[in-house]
Design an enzyme around this catalytic site. Structure first.
Site, PDB file in Angstrom:
ATOM      1  N   LYS A 253    -104.674 -27.308  43.887  1.00 11.10           N
ATOM      2  CA  LYS A 253    -104.941 -26.089  44.462  1.00 11.10           C
ATOM      3  C   LYS A 253    -103.506 -25.693  45.394  1.00 11.10           C
ATOM      4  CE  LYS A 253    -109.428 -26.064  42.653  1.00 11.10           C
ATOM      5  NZ  LYS A 253    -110.290 -26.940  42.802  1.00 11.10           N
TER       6      LYS A 253
ATOM      7  N   THR B 161    -118.012 -44.165  28.984  1.00  9.27           N
ATOM      8  CA  THR B 161    -116.850 -43.336  28.991  1.00  9.27           C
ATOM      9  C   THR B 161    -116.484 -43.947  30.387  1.00  9.27           C
ATOM     10  OG1 THR B 161    -118.282 -41.971  30.752  1.00  9.27           O
ATOM     11  CG2 THR B 161    -118.322 -40.666  28.916  1.00  9.27           C
TER      12      THR B 161
ATOM     13  N   GLU C  68    -118.299 -37.873  24.632  1.00 12.32           N
ATOM     14  CA  GLU C  68    -119.356 -37.219  24.768  1.00 12.32           C
ATOM     15  C   GLU C  68    -119.323 -35.845  23.080  1.00 12.32           C
ATOM     16  OE1 GLU C  68    -116.887 -37.908  28.256  1.00 12.32           O
ATOM     17  OE2 GLU C  68    -118.761 -37.916  28.931  1.00 12.32           O
TER      18      GLU C  68
ATOM     19  N   TRP D  33    -104.003 -22.073  41.179  1.00  8.84           N
ATOM     20  CA  TRP D  33    -104.153 -23.291  40.789  1.00  8.84           C
ATOM     21  C   TRP D  33    -102.509 -23.690  40.169  1.00  8.84           C
ATOM     22  CZ3 TRP D  33    -109.094 -23.923  37.392  1.00  8.84           C
ATOM     23  CH2 TRP D  33    -110.072 -23.709  38.494  1.00  8.84           C
TER      24      TRP D  33
HETATM   25  P1  ADP Z   1    -112.521 -42.167  28.939  1.00  9.32           P
HETATM   26  O1  ADP Z   1    -112.767 -40.778  30.103  1.00  9.32           O
HETATM   27  O2  ADP Z   1    -113.559 -42.863  28.725  1.00  9.32           O
HETATM   28  O3  ADP Z   1    -111.019 -42.406  29.042  1.00  9.32           O
HETATM   29  P2  ADP Z   1    -112.390 -40.028  27.430  1.00  9.32           P
HETATM   30  O4  ADP Z   1    -112.192 -39.910  25.516  1.00  9.32           O
HETATM   31  O5  ADP Z   1    -114.272 -39.428  26.845  1.00  9.32           O
HETATM   32  O6  ADP Z   1    -112.485 -41.211  27.493  1.00  9.32           O
HETATM   33  O7  ADP Z   1    -111.853 -38.884  27.871  1.00  9.32           O
HETATM   34  C1  ADP Z   1    -111.857 -37.858  27.881  1.00  9.32           C
HETATM   35  C2  ADP Z   1    -110.638 -36.942  28.266  1.00  9.32           C
HETATM   36  O8  ADP Z   1    -109.695 -37.431  28.018  1.00  9.32           O
HETATM   37  C3  ADP Z   1    -110.572 -35.467  28.316  1.00  9.32           C
HETATM   38  O9  ADP Z   1    -111.678 -35.043  28.987  1.00  9.32           O
HETATM   39  C4  ADP Z   1    -109.147 -34.555  28.655  1.00  9.32           C
HETATM   40  O10 ADP Z   1    -109.595 -34.671  30.580  1.00  9.32           O
HETATM   41  C5  ADP Z   1    -109.011 -36.288  28.339  1.00  9.32           C
HETATM   42  N1  ADP Z   1    -107.985 -36.052  27.236  1.00  9.32           N
HETATM   43  C6  ADP Z   1    -108.377 -36.413  25.967  1.00  9.32           C
HETATM   44  N2  ADP Z   1    -107.726 -35.905  24.882  1.00  9.32           N
HETATM   45  C7  ADP Z   1    -106.266 -35.161  25.634  1.00  9.32           C
HETATM   46  C8  ADP Z   1    -105.677 -34.501  24.756  1.00  9.32           C
HETATM   47  N3  ADP Z   1    -104.277 -33.998  23.890  1.00  9.32           N
HETATM   48  N4  ADP Z   1    -104.889 -33.264  25.774  1.00  9.32           N
HETATM   49  C9  ADP Z   1    -104.954 -34.144  27.400  1.00  9.32           C
HETATM   50  N5  ADP Z   1    -105.694 -34.586  27.996  1.00  9.32           N
HETATM   51  C10 ADP Z   1    -106.872 -34.933  26.922  1.00  9.32           C
END
Ligand code: ADP
Length: 546
Positions: free
Chosen positions: A439, A185, A330, A444
């Protein structure tokens, strides 16, 4: 008493066996990195993947060894994946858009023994190769005619390399829980973290991904994975597409609007998937050229929130159904998709768009809940937001070589770091990352909701909202805006546009205009960098929020 059914381990290479046997002549088209568009099929991909496997073994690669790939989406990359995992080695996709120091860190942490690399990235790797001692050999994904002069260790052209074996080889057999793939990640805070997929998790996830309320794939589809294989396990497309025997179109290195359009249109793509940034480029291009999308039926958009205006344009102007999706590296990565359950199926127009702002409902194989900071479950009323937690057979239970990360909770749930609501029909909506939520006075405020609103303004190209410390309210929202080329706007104009659409106390206290918003290597807004940039920001008046 045990069941009396066959023991048939869920191994990823069975997917390419199936595609080759029952959909063998199905076309797989790639824009090659060398330039021309090339065609092959599943039977040929399997045959060449077997050569990769055989050749890797000849180079001493064994069960559990990591083989890195730094490559665009092409048939060669696909067959490399299957070849690597077919002997129980682990494909490790490295994102070339990361900073050089991050790549060095990741490759060393994974202890990759070999690297398969596209021509595009040879120079990049040459500049850091001294710091990558574990890599014994670089295989450049090209033929000898295009092989550059390079000082990369033991470099060889891929075609020459697999040409040294005859392909008379059988996949290795092993336990279905054996590691198959690896992806780090991006780690916006701290070091990147390695996620290690198993054969079983990839296969179960591919079944799940293909379901009608997920990507709804069939052998009649033509699938274009625009999302790179190096992002979050390629969103399962390398597995779920051959699993159903759909045709595949690979965009290679060219991701600009015109190039993507050429592939979509020439090869009659019916299904595609990528992050919003890619679709922004395509839609801007289509607006200029007046071209239409007569073949495309569905587009999965995720990775970050899909703006409402994008969904509307795809659906109303081009007749393409948008499937908003959420997931994480993950989670292999799919977590939820916004397809319509009967409760919402009759909706149209703005009411349908309201639902499509949500990230949707999870398929079988993903369990989900929201909790407060003490782990108490929160109600599914579509309003209350809390920490989003998940579990399932394709969800990580640990990071690679990290003991006891607190995100993996003792009772088996994974804390996603996202904040979300869930509505009475089980539709989840992300309101923030837990570290980005604002916050204000103990309440929130969702930065994502405000960003979505702001980008709905016709003059706004991109918007980010961050919490900035405030003497009275602890934090208040600051709107950071990039205007479309040639536009000008006042702060008041933007705030007025948002007024009435969110609670009054959610409205940003100030707006700053910038030329550019920083992005991570996976195209997400880099909130941390923005927060650092505005660390010394002072509100125009301390009473601004009152
Ligand atoms: P990286 O953190 O390496 O960029 P990831 O694909 O694992 O890659 O990122 C996952 C995160 O991306 C999620 O936890 C979320 O915060 C965000 N995310 C993924 N899809 C969406 C979505 N459709 N809308 C909002 N946030 C998203």
């Amino acid at each position: 008493m045990l069941g009396l059914m066959q023991d048939w381990p869920l191994l990823c290479h069975r997917i390419i066996d199936h595609a080759a046997k029952f959909h063998g002549s199905r076309r797989v088209v790639s824009r090659s990195v060398e330039g021309p568009i090339v065609e092959t099929n599943y039977a040929a991909i399997r045959a060449r993947a077997l050569k990769v496997a055989q050749r890797l073994e000849k180079d001493g690669i064994r069960l559990g060894d990591r083989v890195a790939t730094m490559a665009w989406n092409t048939a060669r990359h696909l067959e490399a994946w299957y070849g690597i995992l077919g002997i129980g080695a682990v494909y490790h996709t490295v994102n070339p858009r990361l900073f050089a120091e991050q790549i060095v860190w990741i490759v060393n942490h994974a202890e990759d023994r070999m690297m398969m690399v596209d021509l595009t990235f040879v120079r990049l790797l040459e500049s850091i190769a001294d710091k990558l001692p574990s890599i014994e050999r670089y295989v450049v994904l090209t033929d000898s005619a295009h092989m550059p002069q390079t000082r990369l260790r033991n470099a060889v052209a891929y075609e020459e390399w697999i040409g040294e074996v005859d392909g008379d080889f059988a996949w290795k057999q092993f336990d279905e829980n054996t590691a198959a793939g690896m992806c780090y990640t991006s780690g916006t805070t701290g070091n990147p973290k390695g996620v290690l997929y198993s054969h079983r998790s990839n296969v179960l996830h591919a079944f799940m991904a293909a379901l009608p309320d997920c990507k709804g794939l069939s052998s009649r589809d033509v699938v274009m994975p625009v999302v790179p294989l190096f992002h979050a396990n390629g969103w399962s497309l390398a597995f779920s597409t051959p699993l159903v025997g759909a045709s595949m179109v690979m965009p290679g290195a060219k991701m600009d609007g015109a190039s993507i359009y050429e592939m979509l249109n020439t090869y009659k793509v019916t299904f595609t998937a990528a992050v919003p940034t890619v679709w922004l480029m395509l839609l801007q291009d289509l607006e200029k050229t007046g071209q239409k999308l007569p073949y495309l039926k569905r587009v999965v958009i995720g990775g970050s929130a899909c703006p409402r205006a994008m969904t509307k344009t795809f659906q109303d102007v081009y007749g393409v159904e948008v499937i908003h999706a959420w997931g994480m590296t993950e989670m292999s990565p799919l977590g939820s998709l916004c397809t319509m359950k009967p409760e919402y199926a009759q909706l149209s127009g703005e009411a349908k768009l309201d639902i499509q702002q949500k990230q949707g409902h999870p398929p079988f194989g993903v369990d989900m809940k929201i909790t407060d900071d003490h782990g108490k479950e929160l109600p599914w009323d579509g309003k209350t937001f809390g920490r989003l937690k998940v579990r399932g057979p394709a969800v990580a239970r640990s990071y690679y070589k990290v003991a006891d990360d607190p995100v993996f909770e003792e009772d088996g749930w994974f804390d996603t770091g996202d904040v979300a609501t869930i509505d009475p029909y089980g539709y989840m909506q992300i309101t923030d990352r837990s570290k980005d939520v604002i916050k204000s006075g103990g309440e929130w405020i969702s930065s994502i909701d405000l960003e979505n609103l702001a980008v709905g303004h016709p003059k706004v190209a991109e918007a980010a909202v961050i919490g900035v410390s405030h003497p009275k309210w602890a934090e208040r929202p600051l709107l950071v805006v990039v205007l479309k080329k040639g536009e000008s706007a006042t702060k008041e104009e933007l705030i007025d546009f948002m007024r009435g659409k969110v609670a009054k106390w959610w409205l940003p206290d100030d707006v700053v205009f910038v030329d550019e918003i920083p992005h991570t290597a996976t195209g997400k807004i880099q909130k941390l960098a923005l927060r650092q940039r505005f660390r010394d920001y002072r509100w125009p008046t301390a009473e601004a929020a009152e």
